[in-house]
Scaffold this active site. Structure first.
Site, PDB file in Angstrom:
ATOM      1  N   HIS A 158      23.264  26.382 112.022  1.00 47.31           N
ATOM      2  CA  HIS A 158      23.406  25.753 110.704  1.00 47.31           C
ATOM      3  C   HIS A 158      22.888  26.665 109.594  1.00 47.31           C
ATOM      4  CE1 HIS A 158      23.971  22.015 113.003  1.00 47.31           C
ATOM      5  NE2 HIS A 158      24.599  21.576 111.926  1.00 47.31           N
ATOM      6  N   LYS A 162      18.925  23.915 106.081  1.00 48.07           N
ATOM      7  CA  LYS A 162      18.749  22.703 106.898  1.00 48.07           C
ATOM      8  C   LYS A 162      17.285  22.498 107.268  1.00 48.07           C
ATOM      9  CE  LYS A 162      20.650  20.197 110.863  1.00 48.07           C
ATOM     10  NZ  LYS A 162      20.683  18.927 110.101  1.00 48.07           N
TER      11      LYS A 162
HETATM   12  N1  LIG Z   1      26.103  12.700 109.843  1.00 51.70           N
HETATM   13  C1  LIG Z   1      26.789  13.764 109.410  1.00 51.70           C
HETATM   14  O1  LIG Z   1      28.008  13.898 109.637  1.00 51.70           O
HETATM   15  C2  LIG Z   1      26.069  14.789 108.588  1.00 51.70           C
HETATM   16  C3  LIG Z   1      24.745  14.622 108.326  1.00 51.70           C
HETATM   17  N2  LIG Z   1      24.096  15.483 107.487  1.00 51.70           N
HETATM   18  C4  LIG Z   1      22.715  15.146 107.182  1.00 51.70           C
HETATM   19  O2  LIG Z   1      22.697  14.585 105.871  1.00 51.70           O
HETATM   20  C5  LIG Z   1      21.446  14.853 105.268  1.00 51.70           C
HETATM   21  C6  LIG Z   1      21.672  15.509 103.898  1.00 51.70           C
HETATM   22  O3  LIG Z   1      22.224  16.796 104.108  1.00 51.70           O
HETATM   23  P1  LIG Z   1      22.475  17.770 102.855  1.00 51.70           P
HETATM   24  O4  LIG Z   1      23.343  17.090 101.861  1.00 51.70           O
HETATM   25  O5  LIG Z   1      22.867  19.078 103.411  1.00 51.70           O
HETATM   26  O6  LIG Z   1      20.973  17.881 102.291  1.00 51.70           O
HETATM   27  P2  LIG Z   1      20.498  18.173 100.788  1.00 51.70           P
HETATM   28  O7  LIG Z   1      19.065  18.560 100.893  1.00 51.70           O
HETATM   29  O8  LIG Z   1      21.477  19.086 100.123  1.00 51.70           O
HETATM   30  O9  LIG Z   1      20.634  16.741 100.067  1.00 51.70           O
HETATM   31  C7  LIG Z   1      19.721  15.687 100.201  1.00 51.70           C
HETATM   32  C8  LIG Z   1      19.645  15.006  98.847  1.00 51.70           C
HETATM   33  O10 LIG Z   1      18.852  13.821  98.962  1.00 51.70           O
HETATM   34  C9  LIG Z   1      17.959  13.821  97.863  1.00 51.70           C
HETATM   35  N3  LIG Z   1      16.801  12.965  98.114  1.00 51.70           N
HETATM   36  C10 LIG Z   1      15.566  13.297  98.529  1.00 51.70           C
HETATM   37  N4  LIG Z   1      14.786  12.199  98.589  1.00 51.70           N
HETATM   38  C11 LIG Z   1      15.542  11.160  98.173  1.00 51.70           C
HETATM   39  C12 LIG Z   1      15.292   9.776  97.962  1.00 51.70           C
HETATM   40  N5  LIG Z   1      14.082   9.245  98.209  1.00 51.70           N
HETATM   41  N6  LIG Z   1      16.291   8.992  97.510  1.00 51.70           N
HETATM   42  C13 LIG Z   1      17.511   9.525  97.244  1.00 51.70           C
HETATM   43  N7  LIG Z   1      17.805  10.832  97.405  1.00 51.70           N
HETATM   44  C14 LIG Z   1      16.835  11.640  97.865  1.00 51.70           C
HETATM   45  C15 LIG Z   1      17.583  15.289  97.695  1.00 51.70           C
HETATM   46  O11 LIG Z   1      16.973  15.524  96.439  1.00 51.70           O
HETATM   47  P3  LIG Z   1      16.020  16.838  96.310  1.00 51.70           P
HETATM   48  O12 LIG Z   1      16.858  18.023  96.723  1.00 51.70           O
HETATM   49  O13 LIG Z   1      15.668  16.840  94.845  1.00 51.70           O
HETATM   50  O14 LIG Z   1      14.861  16.598  97.229  1.00 51.70           O
HETATM   51  C16 LIG Z   1      18.973  15.893  97.787  1.00 51.70           C
HETATM   52  O15 LIG Z   1      19.670  15.791  96.569  1.00 51.70           O
HETATM   53  C17 LIG Z   1      20.658  15.712 106.261  1.00 51.70           C
HETATM   54  O16 LIG Z   1      19.819  14.872 107.010  1.00 51.70           O
HETATM   55  C18 LIG Z   1      21.750  16.300 107.154  1.00 51.70           C
HETATM   56  O17 LIG Z   1      21.305  16.660 108.409  1.00 51.70           O
HETATM   57  C19 LIG Z   1      24.725  16.536 106.910  1.00 51.70           C
HETATM   58  C20 LIG Z   1      26.054  16.762 107.153  1.00 51.70           C
HETATM   59  C21 LIG Z   1      26.836  15.910 108.031  1.00 51.70           C
HETATM   60  O1  LIG Z   2      22.434  19.414 107.882  1.00 53.68           O
HETATM   61  C1  LIG Z   2      23.643  19.661 108.087  1.00 53.68           C
HETATM   62  O2  LIG Z   2      24.282  20.453 107.378  1.00 53.68           O
HETATM   63  C2  LIG Z   2      24.314  18.974 109.205  1.00 53.68           C
HETATM   64  N1  LIG Z   2      23.645  18.048 109.836  1.00 53.68           N
HETATM   65  C3  LIG Z   2      24.118  17.211 110.866  1.00 53.68           C
HETATM   66  C4  LIG Z   2      23.261  17.344 112.114  1.00 53.68           C
HETATM   67  O3  LIG Z   2      22.038  17.486 111.992  1.00 53.68           O
HETATM   68  O4  LIG Z   2      23.790  17.267 113.221  1.00 53.68           O
HETATM   69  C5  LIG Z   2      25.598  17.314 111.107  1.00 53.68           C
HETATM   70  C6  LIG Z   2      26.233  18.639 110.794  1.00 53.68           C
HETATM   71  O5  LIG Z   2      26.102  19.480 111.886  1.00 53.68           O
HETATM   72  C7  LIG Z   2      25.734  19.279 109.497  1.00 53.68           C
END
Ligand SMILES: NC(=O)C1=CN([C@@H]2O[C@H](COP(=O)(O)OP(=O)(O)OC[C@H]3O[C@@H](n4cnc5c(N)ncnc54)[C@H](OP(=O)(O)O)[C@@H]3O)[C@@H](O)[C@H]2O)C=CC1
Ligand SMILES: O=C(O)C1=N[C@H](C(=O)O)C[C@H](O)C1
Length: 274
Positions: A158, A162
């Protein structure tokens, strides 16, 4: 003429990589509308227009720091693990379904999800891509047929931002492998083979290794290793939109479901993933 209702969606984690991708997919869709865009208290995106923040045009939805879902809407949370409990509770209070994509969840959050799912419908998945959902199913089938004599090892790659490791997806695939061969993942998973943990591999272990770097959207390879041969199953994500489209498909699906804890396999009609 069929008149499908427009599903209002609240995005939590709006300024994140996934949040912005989700907002773009909603704005470009004709079956959903963005009801709210929520991010962290004090976060840099607060007060901005969500459409513009996502790289499009103004849509009249301002990013706020409080989740207040309205009835008949769906909440989609891709934020951070420590934020999840409060969002689950908000959904229960409002009687609104939840799609949860956030990974790295604590055991207590997984328990809270189970309790909450007695009152609201929840789709929770570590990976909303159709390809990974199928890979997880295939992993269980292959593991069950090969048995423990083939060593199972997982490698995930990743991007450098992450926060959690191993990925939620790797843990989910490893769980399917363990279950298919009658093992309990907690007892057999190895994430560290260095230093004091260095020793020959034991029969039945499931190794999970994480690589972090660059802008890799997400790659998972499950290896089954035996004397003289190796079987590999790989999924590579090239665009975050695959996760966003899957999560929004889940949001439309869960909008009319009875309370329960569902997976992406339920959404695409694949049944129990193991
Ligand atoms: N299930 C799936 O298919 C996938 C899951 N994911 C997961 O999704 C999550 C997010 O990934 P990603 O977008 O890359 O991460 P990012 O760090 O880019 O985004 C997370 C966002 O959430 C915000 N945040 C932090 N605390 C809070 C809160 N209390 N309330 C609301 N928002 C908050 C962060 O703000 P700030 O940056 O200011 O802290 C940031 O804007 C991860 O856990 C990742 O592993 C990702 C891709 C696919
Ligand atoms: O953080 C990410 O980017 C992703 N998180 C998910 C995971 O933890 O499995 C899904 C995807 O691989 C991208």
């Amino acid at each position: 003429m069929t008149t499908e209702r427009l599903v209002p969606i609240s995005i939590v984690g709006a300024r994140g990589r996934m949040g912005k991708t989700l907002i773009r997919e909603i704005v470009l869709s004709d079956s959903m509308i963005l009801e709210a865009a929520v991010d962290r208290e004090g976060g840099a995106g607060l007060g901005q227009d969500a459409g513009r923040l996502a790289g499009l045009h103004d849509i009249g939805v301002t990013v706020v720091d409080e989740l207040r879902p309205r009835r008949n809407s769906v909440v989609v949370d891709f934020s951070l693990a420590h934020a999840t409990d409060a969002n689950i509770r908000r959904c229960v209070e409002a009687g609104v379904p939840l799609v949860l994509g956030t990974t790295g969840l604590q055991k207590s959050t997984r328990e809270l999800l189970r309790t909450a799912s007695r009152e609201i419908a929840i789709v929770s998945a570590a990976n909303f891509s159709v390809g990974v959902t199928l890979l997880t199913r295939i992993a269980g089938l292959v593991a069950g047929s090969l048995g423990e004599s083939w060593d199972a090892e997982l490698l995930e790659i990743h991007h450098s931002h992450k926060r959690d490791a191993p990925s939620g997806t790797a843990l989910r695939i490893a769980k399917a492998v363990a279950k298919a061969t009658g093992r309990d993942l907690e007892g057999v998973m190895r994430t560290d083979r260095a230093g004091e943990h260095a020793r020959p591999r034991e029969r039945g272990e499931i190794g999970v290794a994480a690589v972090r770097g660059g802008d890799s959207i997400g790659e998972h390879t499950l290896m089954f290793l035996a004397e003289g041969e190796r079987l590999e199953l790989t999924h590579r994500a090239f665009d975050r939109a695959i996760f966003a489209r899957g999560a929004l498909r889940a949001a439309r699906w869960v909008a009319s479901r009875a309370p329960g804890l569902y997976t992406m396999a339920d959404v695409i009609g694949l049944g129990d993933l193991g």
